[in-house]
Design a protein around this motif. Sequence first.
Motif, PDB file in Angstrom:
ATOM      1  N   LEU A   8     -16.869 -35.569   5.456  1.00 22.48           N
ATOM      2  CA  LEU A   8     -16.134 -36.543   4.665  1.00 22.48           C
ATOM      3  C   LEU A   8     -15.255 -37.453   5.524  1.00 22.48           C
ATOM      4  N   ALA A   9     -14.577 -36.900   6.528  1.00 18.43           N
ATOM      5  CA  ALA A   9     -13.688 -37.712   7.346  1.00 18.43           C
ATOM      6  C   ALA A   9     -14.454 -38.716   8.193  1.00 18.43           C
ATOM      7  N   ALA A  10     -15.718 -38.425   8.512  1.00 16.28           N
ATOM      8  CA  ALA A  10     -16.538 -39.416   9.209  1.00 16.28           C
ATOM      9  C   ALA A  10     -16.799 -40.617   8.301  1.00 16.28           C
ATOM     10  N   LEU A  11     -17.063 -40.355   7.031  1.00 15.11           N
ATOM     11  CA  LEU A  11     -17.245 -41.454   6.081  1.00 15.11           C
ATOM     12  C   LEU A  11     -15.983 -42.312   6.002  1.00 15.11           C
ATOM     13  N   GLN A  12     -14.821 -41.667   5.986  1.00 18.23           N
ATOM     14  CA  GLN A  12     -13.566 -42.418   5.980  1.00 18.23           C
ATOM     15  C   GLN A  12     -13.424 -43.267   7.238  1.00 18.23           C
ATOM     16  N   CYS A  13     -13.709 -42.656   8.383  1.00 19.70           N
ATOM     17  CA  CYS A  13     -13.550 -43.339   9.669  1.00 19.70           C
ATOM     18  C   CYS A  13     -14.434 -44.584   9.739  1.00 19.70           C
ATOM     19  N   PHE A  14     -15.696 -44.444   9.383  1.00 16.62           N
ATOM     20  CA  PHE A  14     -16.608 -45.582   9.457  1.00 16.62           C
ATOM     21  C   PHE A  14     -16.261 -46.635   8.410  1.00 16.62           C
ATOM     22  N   SER A  15     -15.765 -46.205   7.267  1.00 13.26           N
ATOM     23  CA  SER A  15     -15.338 -47.170   6.248  1.00 13.26           C
ATOM     24  C   SER A  15     -14.146 -47.980   6.726  1.00 13.26           C
ATOM     25  N   PHE A  16     -13.190 -47.336   7.383  1.00 19.05           N
ATOM     26  CA  PHE A  16     -12.039 -48.046   7.929  1.00 19.05           C
ATOM     27  C   PHE A  16     -12.464 -49.087   8.957  1.00 19.05           C
ATOM     28  N   ALA A  17     -13.544 -48.806   9.676  1.00 16.15           N
ATOM     29  CA  ALA A  17     -14.037 -49.757  10.671  1.00 16.15           C
ATOM     30  C   ALA A  17     -14.795 -50.919  10.033  1.00 16.15           C
ATOM     31  N   GLY A  18     -14.983 -50.867   8.724  1.00 14.81           N
ATOM     32  CA  GLY A  18     -15.699 -51.933   8.029  1.00 14.81           C
ATOM     33  C   GLY A  18     -17.200 -51.807   8.102  1.00 14.81           C
ATOM     34  N   ALA A  19     -17.689 -50.620   8.453  1.00 15.97           N
ATOM     35  CA  ALA A  19     -19.126 -50.420   8.590  1.00 15.97           C
ATOM     36  C   ALA A  19     -19.796 -50.291   7.231  1.00 15.97           C
ATOM     37  N   ARG A  20     -21.062 -50.632   7.206  1.00 14.75           N
ATOM     38  CA  ARG A  20     -21.919 -50.367   6.051  1.00 14.75           C
ATOM     39  C   ARG A  20     -22.602 -49.035   6.306  1.00 14.75           C
ATOM     40  N   ILE A  21     -22.422 -48.077   5.429  1.00 19.45           N
ATOM     41  CA  ILE A  21     -22.914 -46.717   5.640  1.00 19.45           C
ATOM     42  C   ILE A  21     -24.157 -46.497   4.785  1.00 19.45           C
ATOM     43  N   VAL A  22     -25.237 -46.077   5.438  1.00 24.89           N
ATOM     44  CA  VAL A  22     -26.458 -45.735   4.717  1.00 24.89           C
ATOM     45  C   VAL A  22     -26.827 -44.302   5.073  1.00 24.89           C
ATOM     46  N   SER A  23     -27.435 -43.609   4.143  1.00 26.89           N
ATOM     47  CA  SER A  23     -27.739 -42.192   4.350  1.00 26.89           C
ATOM     48  C   SER A  23     -29.230 -41.985   4.523  1.00 26.89           C
ATOM     49  N   VAL A  24     -29.568 -41.024   5.381  1.00 26.68           N
ATOM     50  CA  VAL A  24     -30.959 -40.653   5.597  1.00 26.68           C
ATOM     51  C   VAL A  24     -31.250 -39.392   4.788  1.00 26.68           C
ATOM     52  N   PRO A  25     -32.371 -39.339   4.118  1.00 23.42           N
ATOM     53  CA  PRO A  25     -32.685 -38.146   3.320  1.00 23.42           C
ATOM     54  C   PRO A  25     -32.683 -36.888   4.168  1.00 23.42           C
ATOM     55  N   SER A  26     -32.195 -35.807   3.575  1.00 19.67           N
ATOM     56  CA  SER A  26     -32.111 -34.525   4.251  1.00 19.67           C
ATOM     57  C   SER A  26     -32.656 -33.438   3.342  1.00 19.67           C
ATOM     58  N   ASP A  27     -33.119 -32.345   3.954  1.00 27.51           N
ATOM     59  CA  ASP A  27     -33.584 -31.190   3.193  1.00 27.51           C
ATOM     60  C   ASP A  27     -32.882 -29.945   3.723  1.00 27.51           C
ATOM     61  N   GLU A  28     -33.425 -28.771   3.450  1.00 31.22           N
ATOM     62  CA  GLU A  28     -32.756 -27.535   3.839  1.00 31.22           C
ATOM     63  C   GLU A  28     -32.663 -27.356   5.355  1.00 31.22           C
ATOM     64  N   ASP A  29     -33.454 -28.121   6.123  1.00 30.98           N
ATOM     65  CA  ASP A  29     -33.394 -28.054   7.579  1.00 30.98           C
ATOM     66  C   ASP A  29     -32.619 -29.216   8.185  1.00 30.98           C
ATOM     67  N   GLY A  30     -32.021 -30.059   7.349  1.00 29.46           N
ATOM     68  CA  GLY A  30     -31.265 -31.195   7.867  1.00 29.46           C
ATOM     69  C   GLY A  30     -31.997 -32.503   7.675  1.00 29.46           C
ATOM     70  N   LEU A  31     -31.631 -33.497   8.472  1.00 26.97           N
ATOM     71  CA  LEU A  31     -32.181 -34.833   8.264  1.00 26.97           C
ATOM     72  C   LEU A  31     -33.675 -34.878   8.580  1.00 26.97           C
ATOM     73  N   ASP A  32     -34.365 -35.791   7.901  1.00 25.91           N
ATOM     74  CA  ASP A  32     -35.808 -35.981   8.037  1.00 25.91           C
ATOM     75  C   ASP A  32     -36.064 -37.049   9.093  1.00 25.91           C
ATOM     76  N   PRO A  33     -36.618 -36.702  10.280  1.00 25.52           N
ATOM     77  CA  PRO A  33     -36.804 -37.703  11.331  1.00 25.52           C
ATOM     78  C   PRO A  33     -37.731 -38.850  10.938  1.00 25.52           C
ATOM     79  N   ALA A  34     -38.779 -38.569  10.150  1.00 26.96           N
ATOM     80  CA  ALA A  34     -39.674 -39.645   9.725  1.00 26.96           C
ATOM     81  C   ALA A  34     -38.935 -40.636   8.827  1.00 26.96           C
ATOM     82  N   ALA A  35     -38.121 -40.104   7.928  1.00 26.36           N
ATOM     83  CA  ALA A  35     -37.316 -40.986   7.081  1.00 26.36           C
ATOM     84  C   ALA A  35     -36.301 -41.767   7.910  1.00 26.36           C
ATOM     85  N   LEU A  36     -35.743 -41.108   8.929  1.00 19.50           N
ATOM     86  CA  LEU A  36     -34.812 -41.797   9.819  1.00 19.50           C
ATOM     87  C   LEU A  36     -35.497 -42.953  10.529  1.00 19.50           C
ATOM     88  N   ASP A  37     -36.703 -42.737  11.037  1.00 24.17           N
ATOM     89  CA  ASP A  37     -37.430 -43.784  11.746  1.00 24.17           C
ATOM     90  C   ASP A  37     -37.646 -44.994  10.845  1.00 24.17           C
TER      91      ASP A  37
END
Length: 393
Positions: free
Chosen positions: A129-158
């Motif tokens: 959560l604090a990372a979301l706050q930090c990047f928001s304070f910097a004025g960044a646009r935050i997008v999320s990569v789909p994740s499953d029980e093993d974490g983020l999906d590299p193909a979706a990230l690509d």
Amino acid sequence: MRADLPALATRAASVAGSPVRDILALTARPEVISFAGGLPAAELFDAEAIRAAFDRVLAETPREALQYSTTEGDPALRAATAARLTTRGLPTDPDALLITSGSQQALTLLATALLEPGDTVVVEDPTYLAALQCFSFAGARIVSVPSDEDGLDPAALDALVERERPKLLYTIPTFQNPTGRTLPAERRRAVAEVAERRGLWIVEDDPYGELRFAGEPVPWIASRPEAADRTVLLGSYSKIMAPGLRLGWLRAPATLRRACAIAKQAADLHTPTITQMAAARYLTDADLDAHLAHVRDAYRDRRDALLAGLPEALPDGSHWNRPDGGMFVWASLPEGYDATERLRVAVEHDVAYVPGAPFFAGAPDPAAMRLSFVTHTPDEIAEGLRRLTKALR
């Protein structure tokens, strides 16, 4: 007639406070058993050895300990930190490190050094959560990569990186906060290859890696040759020594590390000298690895106590994971439940948790909840789960 004062900066007005901190304030009553905070077990702190380290520093080198010091950090602490990283499989020179006031400050320095307003940042969903706050304070646009029980999906990230052209990926691949998940080695390799191919910074946050009590360690993304020149590794002494010391570090390529050092000069000049020197002395005089073995044993027992009680405490149809370390279990109530609404009832029963919804940069899961298992003893966990049963049923 008095004129109105100028308004706050847009970022200050638009970024919300931390719901976790708000919950901690609500549950500060001693009778509350809280699964909410990511707080290490205070009774397990190596307080006597830490006190001895401060005493020795003040007795032997008081002038240096109480004076200003360099922005990059105490040489002895940098050397000790580099040695620990090297022993754990990532050869590191002390000059590759910048000591920070907790790894949270490292995130802020990176946002200052890397991000312009409007730049895109990719995060796991859910994420810290604090990372979301930090990047928001910097004025960044935050997008999320789909994740499953093993974490983020590299193909979706690509695909996302090709489409969105982000500047950096922020990831907690080991015992992630809030989910406790660990990204497998093959996915780490794939993430490194995406960064190499697409031109992407990786910020690899690792505050929990030394809290493994089952399974085998997985090499850092930073250790992958594809990503060595574009990965920033963050670490902290908060979870393995004591969070009140506010000591973290970042390991980064030279150009970015220098930019972060300049940002730190503007923020606080340097991390407190005496704290750094005492930590370095502690790492020399005490046996942190032996202490951590004791902590890991206690945390394993506490995780097991939580997992043993969840089938009775949570409604039928709930599900949860079984992390091999770290501090958190990620659970979901059955469809139709709202964990945020249920928290109000839970607090009335003197028990608390963190609803999962605020951790999502994308569409939230209202039924999700984060349960920290490290703060309380197994007996306290059992009592907390009895209270939670009443609140949820």
